[in-house]
Motif scaffolding. Sequence first.
Motif, mmCIF file in Angstrom:
data_model
loop_
_atom_site.group_PDB
_atom_site.id
_atom_site.type_symbol
_atom_site.label_atom_id
_atom_site.label_comp_id
_atom_site.label_asym_id
_atom_site.label_seq_id
_atom_site.Cartn_x
_atom_site.Cartn_y
_atom_site.Cartn_z
ATOM 1 N N UNK A 61 0.826 -1.209 0.000
ATOM 2 C CA UNK A 61 0.000 0.000 0.000
ATOM 3 C C UNK A 61 0.858 1.256 0.000
ATOM 4 N N UNK A 62 2.154 1.056 -0.139
ATOM 5 C CA UNK A 62 3.096 2.159 -0.250
ATOM 6 C C UNK A 62 4.124 1.800 -1.306
ATOM 7 N N UNK A 63 4.941 2.753 -1.666
ATOM 8 C CA UNK A 63 5.956 2.512 -2.679
ATOM 9 C C UNK A 63 6.968 1.475 -2.197
ATOM 10 N N UNK A 64 7.442 0.630 -3.104
ATOM 11 C CA UNK A 64 8.380 -0.433 -2.745
ATOM 12 C C UNK A 64 9.654 0.145 -2.131
ATOM 13 N N UNK A 65 10.102 1.297 -2.610
ATOM 14 C CA UNK A 65 11.288 1.952 -2.049
ATOM 15 C C UNK A 65 11.058 2.281 -0.574
ATOM 16 N N UNK A 80 9.490 -10.271 -5.557
ATOM 17 C CA UNK A 80 8.803 -9.015 -5.844
ATOM 18 C C UNK A 80 8.114 -9.176 -7.191
ATOM 19 N N UNK A 81 6.807 -8.878 -7.268
ATOM 20 C CA UNK A 81 6.037 -9.083 -8.498
ATOM 21 C C UNK A 81 5.349 -7.778 -8.886
ATOM 22 N N UNK A 82 5.500 -7.385 -10.150
ATOM 23 C CA UNK A 82 4.852 -6.186 -10.683
ATOM 24 C C UNK A 82 4.295 -6.515 -12.065
ATOM 25 N N UNK A 86 3.033 -0.246 -17.152
ATOM 26 C CA UNK A 86 4.373 0.322 -16.945
ATOM 27 C C UNK A 86 4.565 0.533 -15.446
ATOM 28 N N UNK A 87 5.812 0.480 -14.984
ATOM 29 C CA UNK A 87 6.109 0.692 -13.565
ATOM 30 C C UNK A 87 6.274 2.194 -13.324
ATOM 31 N N UNK A 88 5.183 2.934 -13.414
ATOM 32 C CA UNK A 88 5.249 4.394 -13.382
ATOM 33 C C UNK A 88 5.652 4.945 -12.018
ATOM 34 N N UNK A 89 5.371 4.220 -10.929
ATOM 35 C CA UNK A 89 5.694 4.708 -9.584
ATOM 36 C C UNK A 89 7.095 4.281 -9.123
ATOM 37 N N UNK A 244 1.486 -0.605 -7.699
ATOM 38 C CA UNK A 244 1.889 0.681 -8.287
ATOM 39 C C UNK A 244 0.846 1.780 -8.035
ATOM 40 N N UNK A 245 0.489 1.964 -6.753
ATOM 41 C CA UNK A 245 -0.527 2.958 -6.424
ATOM 42 C C UNK A 245 0.032 4.161 -5.674
ATOM 43 N N UNK A 246 1.281 4.085 -5.226
ATOM 44 C CA UNK A 246 1.840 5.171 -4.423
ATOM 45 C C UNK A 246 3.210 5.586 -4.948
#
Length: 403
Positions: A61-65, A80-82, A86-89, A244-246
């Motif tokens: 629910x937050x950025x992976x970083x 880690x799965x995406x 596109x991985x815009x975040x 990829x929501x945050x």
Amino acid sequence: MIINPNIKNYIILFVLFSLVGCNKTNWHENFKEKNKNPFGTYIIYNETEELFNSNEVHYLKENIYDYLFKNEKGADFGNYVCIKPRASKLDEDGLDYLLKDFVQTGNNAFFALNHFSEHIQDSLKFTINNVDKNIYAPEELKILSGKLYLENKDFKNQPFLFDRNIRRSYFETYNKNNTIVLGTIDIDGEKKPNFIKIYYGQGVVYLHTNPVVFTNYNMLNGNEEYVENILSYLPSEGVLWDPQIKSSKFSNKTKEKEDSIFKFFLQHPTLKWFLLVSLFGLLLFMLFNARRKQRAIPVIKPLQNSTIEFAHTIANLYLKEEDHKNLVDKKIAYFLEKIREQYLIDTSNLNSLFIKKLASKSDNEISSTKYLINTIIALNKKTECSDTELIVLNKMIENFFKK
């Protein structure tokens, strides 16, 4: 890895009912994990625990970083799965942190994307050729069927057929020293790599160019085996699932984007002074506006035109005295004056030449014009006039000027 039949049947039934219940099916690609439309990823996300032998699946629910930065146990998940267009975040800092602090230490990252950023390509040393990169509309994507293969010896000669939305995207170049081709796509009769495995430190990065194969539509269309075989390359460990929501709160790149406008102004002396002068002017305006308010301007009503009322009053006086001849004379005098001003015709001699000129310039018929002038001549000779003659003359003059 085989999906539990009971769970699979339940999901299929549930999604089918959802699709049938909609008035209009949404065929746009959204890849949302909670979306049951054809190109959502509801099924694959809810089946992930079964695919990875009931290991924990953590929905970010937050950025992976930010998650890895704050949680030392993030690496315990192993995968880690995406799966997105596109991985815009995932900015440059986030990708570097994911590769160096997660993958390089022995974990795995799986990307299924339509578009890979330049930074991802530069970091992992590969390039992409996306033949259909400018196609987005569902009507155009519908005709893009495709034939996909897996390079595993058990499936090498078995094509997996997909009937729509398969973009012709493949890996054009890659480092053959640390890369293994795991799957291909048929491009004009030639197999091109669309699924590769890249060794990075002690870990592995898996890249796939067709995320649409993981959507509800293809999971229900007889291609779930292809997805199972792809994900079987990942170890049976926990999964960090990235929706990829945050955007990142801690990444320097994110902060740079937020500050970029002001930094741009401050880096140029002229723009910097413009910003300062504008701010100073705004403060002065607010200061003076707060201390001095302009009084409301009173509404002054314009003087009324009483000409019409005056004319009515005079007319009533004449009518009361029954002096019809006087009114006829004034009506004739008014008519002739208007003829002189409007048509520039001499009215001293009301002869046949005058009548022709008047009819021509006023766009009236000669007969009606002649009748009006003869009536005026006749009334001028009278010493008294009746109210009927006054009314007839008035109507004739009104009709004359209506042309």
